[in-house]
Scaffold this motif. Structure first.
Motif, PDB file in Angstrom:
ATOM      1  N   ALA A 257       0.834  -1.206   0.000  1.00  0.00           N
ATOM      2  CA  ALA A 257       0.000   0.000   0.000  1.00  0.00           C
ATOM      3  C   ALA A 257       0.871   1.259   0.000  1.00  0.00           C
ATOM      4  O   ALA A 257       0.556   2.236  -0.688  1.00  0.00           O
ATOM      5  N   LEU A 258       1.963   1.241   0.746  1.00  0.00           N
ATOM      6  CA  LEU A 258       2.859   2.394   0.785  1.00  0.00           C
ATOM      7  C   LEU A 258       3.501   2.637  -0.588  1.00  0.00           C
ATOM      8  O   LEU A 258       3.622   3.783  -1.030  1.00  0.00           O
ATOM      9  N   ASP A 259       3.867   1.562  -1.273  1.00  0.00           N
ATOM     10  CA  ASP A 259       4.412   1.708  -2.628  1.00  0.00           C
ATOM     11  C   ASP A 259       3.370   2.288  -3.581  1.00  0.00           C
ATOM     12  O   ASP A 259       3.689   3.160  -4.407  1.00  0.00           O
TER      13      ASP A 259
ATOM     14  N   GLU B 161      -7.600   6.904   0.191  1.00  0.00           N
ATOM     15  CA  GLU B 161      -8.061   5.589   0.639  1.00  0.00           C
ATOM     16  C   GLU B 161      -6.948   4.822   1.371  1.00  0.00           C
ATOM     17  O   GLU B 161      -7.193   4.195   2.399  1.00  0.00           O
ATOM     18  N   ILE B 162      -5.755   4.884   0.838  1.00  0.00           N
ATOM     19  CA  ILE B 162      -4.623   4.210   1.494  1.00  0.00           C
ATOM     20  C   ILE B 162      -4.334   4.875   2.838  1.00  0.00           C
ATOM     21  O   ILE B 162      -4.100   4.191   3.844  1.00  0.00           O
ATOM     22  N   GLU B 163      -4.372   6.199   2.872  1.00  0.00           N
ATOM     23  CA  GLU B 163      -4.134   6.912   4.127  1.00  0.00           C
ATOM     24  C   GLU B 163      -5.173   6.536   5.177  1.00  0.00           C
ATOM     25  O   GLU B 163      -4.842   6.324   6.339  1.00  0.00           O
TER      26      GLU B 163
ATOM     27  N   ASN C 247       0.623   6.068  12.768  1.00  0.00           N
ATOM     28  CA  ASN C 247       0.869   7.459  13.179  1.00  0.00           C
ATOM     29  C   ASN C 247       1.537   8.284  12.084  1.00  0.00           C
ATOM     30  O   ASN C 247       2.431   9.084  12.346  1.00  0.00           O
ATOM     31  N   ILE C 248       1.102   8.065  10.836  1.00  0.00           N
ATOM     32  CA  ILE C 248       1.605   8.842   9.704  1.00  0.00           C
ATOM     33  C   ILE C 248       0.524   9.867   9.341  1.00  0.00           C
ATOM     34  O   ILE C 248      -0.633   9.501   9.176  1.00  0.00           O
TER      35      ILE C 248
ATOM     36  N   LEU D 242      -1.489  13.099   4.492  1.00  0.00           N
ATOM     37  CA  LEU D 242      -1.161  14.285   3.691  1.00  0.00           C
ATOM     38  C   LEU D 242      -2.257  14.651   2.691  1.00  0.00           C
ATOM     39  O   LEU D 242      -2.696  15.799   2.637  1.00  0.00           O
ATOM     40  N   SER D 243      -2.705  13.704   1.884  1.00  0.00           N
ATOM     41  CA  SER D 243      -3.714  14.000   0.859  1.00  0.00           C
ATOM     42  C   SER D 243      -5.017  14.456   1.486  1.00  0.00           C
ATOM     43  O   SER D 243      -5.676  15.364   0.977  1.00  0.00           O
ATOM     44  N   GLN D 244      -5.394  13.832   2.599  1.00  0.00           N
ATOM     45  CA  GLN D 244      -6.621  14.232   3.274  1.00  0.00           C
ATOM     46  C   GLN D 244      -6.506  15.654   3.816  1.00  0.00           C
ATOM     47  O   GLN D 244      -7.461  16.438   3.738  1.00  0.00           O
ATOM     48  N   TYR D 245      -5.348  16.008   4.366  1.00  0.00           N
ATOM     49  CA  TYR D 245      -5.138  17.366   4.875  1.00  0.00           C
ATOM     50  C   TYR D 245      -5.223  18.390   3.742  1.00  0.00           C
ATOM     51  O   TYR D 245      -5.831  19.445   3.895  1.00  0.00           O
ATOM     52  N   ILE D 246      -4.601  18.082   2.621  1.00  0.00           N
ATOM     53  CA  ILE D 246      -4.599  19.019   1.490  1.00  0.00           C
ATOM     54  C   ILE D 246      -6.017  19.212   0.962  1.00  0.00           C
ATOM     55  O   ILE D 246      -6.454  20.344   0.701  1.00  0.00           O
TER      56      ILE D 246
END
Length: 191
Positions: free
Chosen positions: A16-18, A100-102, A110-111, A114-118
């Motif tokens: 998922a991270l990749d 979705e991955i986030e 605890n990451i 980023l996309s959700q914040y933007i």
């Protein structure tokens, strides 16, 4: 049947991270393409306005510059359609994959998402113009193209027909149609 390499949660997280990293690359690529399209639009608009200024200074009357402004709106609309209904949708697809991955994996590690914040920050900052409530990216893109289009058509019609009321009416009608189509084209939660 058991899949190779996808036995544990940590294996799924690594995959998922990749995928998330690739989605970030795609977002940068689409953003770059969108900025290039918008740059072309502004260069084209500048050339059209320069042509109008040249025609007015040569005392050709106002109808020729008026027709130039009206015909200059055709490529402007084409660039808008390419931007809003092709590349912007591809960008949003890459953003959705990231979100979705986030949502599924990042909170457990605890990451920061980023996309959700933007996306949230973008929606919390509407364009600060009265009567324009453009919050989503798609609405802001439409406003970006609508205002110069409305101006070009309004001034073009004024130069040709010398009727201020009709020019304003045409300008507002074009803007109203664009904004109506934009607001009615997607569900409320789409960007």
């Amino acid at each position: 049947m058991k899949q190779m390499g996808m036995d544990t949660y940590e294996d799924k997280f690594k995959v998922a991270l990749d995928v998330w990293k690739e989605a970030q690359v795609q977002q940068r690529t689409f953003n770059d393409l969108l900025f290039r399209i918008r740059n072309i639009a502004f260069v084209f608009a500048g050339v059209a306005v320069g042509g109008v200024g040249t025609l007015i200074s040569k005392d050709t009357g106002l109808s020729v510059p008026g027709y130039l402004l009206i015909f200059a709106s055709i490529p402007w609309v084409s660039l808008y359609l390419l931007d809003r209904y092709y590349y912007h949708l591809l960008l949003m697809a890459a953003v959705r994959v990231s979100e979705e991955i986030e949502a599924k994996f990042f909170s457990q590690h605890n990451i920061p998402p980023l996309s959700q914040y933007i996306t949230k920050f973008n929606r919390d900052k509407p364009i600060p113009i009265p009567f324009i409530n453009a919050k989503t990216g798609r609405e802001k893109v439409t406003f970006f193209y609508a205002l110069p289009l409305m101006t070009s058509l309004g001034v073009g019609f004024y130069f040709i027909y010398k009727n201020l009321f009709a020019s304003v009416l045409v300008s507002l009608a074009v803007g109203g149609v664009l904004l109506f189509l934009e607001k009615s084209s997607y569900k409320k939660n789409d960007d």
